[in-house]
Motif scaffolding. Structure first.
Motif, PDB file in Angstrom:
ATOM      1  N   UNK A 213       1.119  -8.496   7.902  1.00  0.00           N
ATOM      2  CA  UNK A 213      -0.192  -7.895   7.647  1.00  0.00           C
ATOM      3  C   UNK A 213       0.011  -6.619   6.843  1.00  0.00           C
ATOM      4  N   UNK A 214      -0.711  -6.508   5.737  1.00  0.00           N
ATOM      5  CA  UNK A 214      -0.581  -5.346   4.857  1.00  0.00           C
ATOM      6  C   UNK A 214      -1.905  -4.588   4.852  1.00  0.00           C
ATOM      7  N   UNK A 215      -1.874  -3.356   5.351  1.00  0.00           N
ATOM      8  CA  UNK A 215      -3.093  -2.566   5.520  1.00  0.00           C
ATOM      9  C   UNK A 215      -3.598  -1.995   4.196  1.00  0.00           C
ATOM     10  N   UNK A 216      -4.851  -1.530   4.197  1.00  0.00           N
ATOM     11  CA  UNK A 216      -5.504  -1.023   2.982  1.00  0.00           C
ATOM     12  C   UNK A 216      -4.716   0.109   2.331  1.00  0.00           C
ATOM     13  N   UNK A 217      -4.212   1.050   3.138  1.00  0.00           N
ATOM     14  CA  UNK A 217      -3.488   2.190   2.579  1.00  0.00           C
ATOM     15  C   UNK A 217      -2.222   1.736   1.874  1.00  0.00           C
ATOM     16  N   UNK A 218      -1.516   0.780   2.462  1.00  0.00           N
ATOM     17  CA  UNK A 218      -0.314   0.240   1.830  1.00  0.00           C
ATOM     18  C   UNK A 218      -0.667  -0.464   0.530  1.00  0.00           C
ATOM     19  N   UNK A 219      -1.755  -1.210   0.532  1.00  0.00           N
ATOM     20  CA  UNK A 219      -2.198  -1.896  -0.685  1.00  0.00           C
ATOM     21  C   UNK A 219      -2.557  -0.883  -1.771  1.00  0.00           C
ATOM     22  N   UNK A 220      -3.130   0.246  -1.368  1.00  0.00           N
ATOM     23  CA  UNK A 220      -3.536   1.259  -2.345  1.00  0.00           C
ATOM     24  C   UNK A 220      -2.341   1.919  -3.015  1.00  0.00           C
ATOM     25  N   UNK A 221      -1.294   2.171  -2.242  1.00  0.00           N
ATOM     26  CA  UNK A 221      -0.149   2.932  -2.748  1.00  0.00           C
ATOM     27  C   UNK A 221       0.868   2.046  -3.467  1.00  0.00           C
ATOM     28  N   UNK A 222       0.938   0.765  -3.123  1.00  0.00           N
ATOM     29  CA  UNK A 222       2.012  -0.097  -3.621  1.00  0.00           C
ATOM     30  C   UNK A 222       1.489  -1.201  -4.537  1.00  0.00           C
ATOM     31  N   UNK A 223       2.442  -1.932  -5.114  1.00  0.00           N
ATOM     32  CA  UNK A 223       2.059  -3.039  -5.994  1.00  0.00           C
ATOM     33  C   UNK A 223       1.777  -4.337  -5.251  1.00  0.00           C
ATOM     34  N   UNK A 224       1.813  -4.309  -3.921  1.00  0.00           N
ATOM     35  CA  UNK A 224       1.497  -5.519  -3.166  1.00  0.00           C
ATOM     36  C   UNK A 224       0.044  -5.938  -3.358  1.00  0.00           C
ATOM     37  N   UNK A 225      -0.795  -4.998  -3.772  1.00  0.00           N
ATOM     38  CA  UNK A 225      -2.206  -5.337  -3.991  1.00  0.00           C
ATOM     39  C   UNK A 225      -2.393  -6.272  -5.182  1.00  0.00           C
TER      40      UNK A 225
ATOM     41  N   UNK B 296      -8.359 -10.412   5.044  1.00  0.00           N
ATOM     42  CA  UNK B 296      -9.028 -10.178   6.313  1.00  0.00           C
ATOM     43  C   UNK B 296      -9.675  -8.800   6.289  1.00  0.00           C
ATOM     44  N   UNK B 297     -10.360  -8.447   7.348  1.00  0.00           N
ATOM     45  CA  UNK B 297     -11.041  -7.157   7.380  1.00  0.00           C
ATOM     46  C   UNK B 297     -10.022  -6.018   7.366  1.00  0.00           C
ATOM     47  N   UNK B 298     -10.002  -5.253   6.285  1.00  0.00           N
ATOM     48  CA  UNK B 298      -9.137  -4.082   6.195  1.00  0.00           C
ATOM     49  C   UNK B 298      -7.689  -4.366   5.881  1.00  0.00           C
ATOM     50  N   UNK B 299      -7.343  -5.627   5.585  1.00  0.00           N
ATOM     51  CA  UNK B 299      -5.953  -5.941   5.284  1.00  0.00           C
ATOM     52  C   UNK B 299      -5.829  -7.273   4.567  1.00  0.00           C
ATOM     53  N   UNK B 300      -4.628  -7.541   4.100  1.00  0.00           N
ATOM     54  CA  UNK B 300      -4.280  -8.852   3.573  1.00  0.00           C
ATOM     55  C   UNK B 300      -3.115  -9.398   4.396  1.00  0.00           C
ATOM     56  N   UNK B 301      -3.169 -10.671   4.712  1.00  0.00           N
ATOM     57  CA  UNK B 301      -2.067 -11.309   5.419  1.00  0.00           C
ATOM     58  C   UNK B 301      -1.255 -12.133   4.430  1.00  0.00           C
ATOM     59  N   UNK B 302       0.014 -11.775   4.288  1.00  0.00           N
ATOM     60  CA  UNK B 302       0.911 -12.456   3.356  1.00  0.00           C
ATOM     61  C   UNK B 302       1.743 -13.486   4.109  1.00  0.00           C
ATOM     62  N   UNK B 303       1.808 -14.687   3.568  1.00  0.00           N
ATOM     63  CA  UNK B 303       2.743 -15.695   4.041  1.00  0.00           C
ATOM     64  C   UNK B 303       3.836 -15.861   3.005  1.00  0.00           C
TER      65      UNK B 303
ATOM     66  N   UNK C 100      11.785  -5.298   4.406  1.00  0.00           N
ATOM     67  CA  UNK C 100      11.322  -4.643   3.185  1.00  0.00           C
ATOM     68  C   UNK C 100      10.893  -5.715   2.192  1.00  0.00           C
ATOM     69  N   UNK C 101       9.642  -5.660   1.778  1.00  0.00           N
ATOM     70  CA  UNK C 101       9.071  -6.599   0.815  1.00  0.00           C
ATOM     71  C   UNK C 101       8.687  -5.798  -0.424  1.00  0.00           C
ATOM     72  N   UNK C 102       9.405  -6.021  -1.526  1.00  0.00           N
ATOM     73  CA  UNK C 102       9.260  -5.158  -2.712  1.00  0.00           C
ATOM     74  C   UNK C 102       9.459  -3.694  -2.343  1.00  0.00           C
ATOM     75  N   UNK C 103      10.329  -3.468  -1.360  1.00  0.00           N
ATOM     76  CA  UNK C 103      10.623  -2.099  -0.953  1.00  0.00           C
ATOM     77  C   UNK C 103       9.680  -1.523   0.075  1.00  0.00           C
ATOM     78  N   UNK C 104       8.662  -2.288   0.476  1.00  0.00           N
ATOM     79  CA  UNK C 104       7.671  -1.810   1.444  1.00  0.00           C
ATOM     80  C   UNK C 104       8.062  -2.299   2.834  1.00  0.00           C
TER      81      UNK C 104
END
Length: 204
Positions: A62-74, A18-25, A43-47
């Motif tokens: 919902x996982x925001x851009x900054x979280x995606x940048x810092x973590x392996x969820x991206x 989505x705009x500025x984020x990813x939605x995880x199911x 906590x999902x993979x520690x996040x």
């Protein structure tokens, strides 16, 4: 707040960009969803993520851009397994160490030693974080509270027991895998305080 004791792994069954984020199911087993409501922290993979919705057997985050940048969820994709820990409740046993769910950096797996007797990982992190990584100290790796083994240059070792391998996704880590790292808050506070005191003395 969490303890770093991963309760289960769960399959990522959908990812919507989505705009500025990813939605995880994520398909979390029903026994780990008791009293789980929208707005709860998991906590999902520690996040530390916030539950936005539950539908059928899925829990959505919902996982925001900054979280995606810092973590392996991206780089997590559909079909991948992630570590899951519900937030700490009053009266719960703290079996690991206090974990906030705020990831500091990622570490790269540079060695895997998997034999009949042991499963050891060697991780490499950016030099700036090594001052907080001490032999026999605590660290959270993909949300799992672990004791640090041998420390050398920009690397440190982890010695994983069968129970940890059974309950987490660390057994899937191979060469080049990036794992989420949360530095122990007490260690960070002590190191930073000592540094400030020493700098102050240098100025006197």
């Amino acid at each position: 707040m969490f303890t770093g004791i991963v309760q289960t792994t769960a399959d990522v069954v959908s990812i919507n960009k989505l705009h500025g984020l990813k939605q995880f199911g994520i398909a979390i087993k029903p026994e780990f969803c008791k009293n789980l409501i929208s707005g709860a922290s998991v906590a999902v993979n520690g996040v530390c993520l916030t539950v936005t919705e539950q539908r059928d057997d899925k829990v959505f985050f919902d996982v925001m851009e900054e979280t995606l940048r810092v973590t392996n969820l991206d780089v997590v994709d559909e079909g991948h397994q992630v570590n899951i820990e519900r937030s700490l409740s009053f009266g719960d046993e703290i079996g690991g160490h206090i974990v906030s769910g705020h990831i500091h950096t990622q570490a790269k797996v540079v060695s895997v030693k998997n034999t009949d007797d042991h499963f050891n990982l060697t991780l490499e992190v950016a030099p700036t974080w090594m001052k907080y990584i001490l032999y026999k100290g605590f660290i959270a790796v993909n949300g799992c509270s672990l004791t640090i083994g041998k420390v050398e240059n920009n690397t440190f070792e982890l010695y994983l027991i069968p129970e940890t391998l059974k309950l987490t996704n660390l057994s899937e880590a191979g060469l080049g895998t990036f794992l989420n790292i949360e530095i122990d808050s007490q260690t960070q506070s002590i190191v930073d305080t000592v540094e400030r005191v020493l700098k102050t003395k240098e100025l006197i």
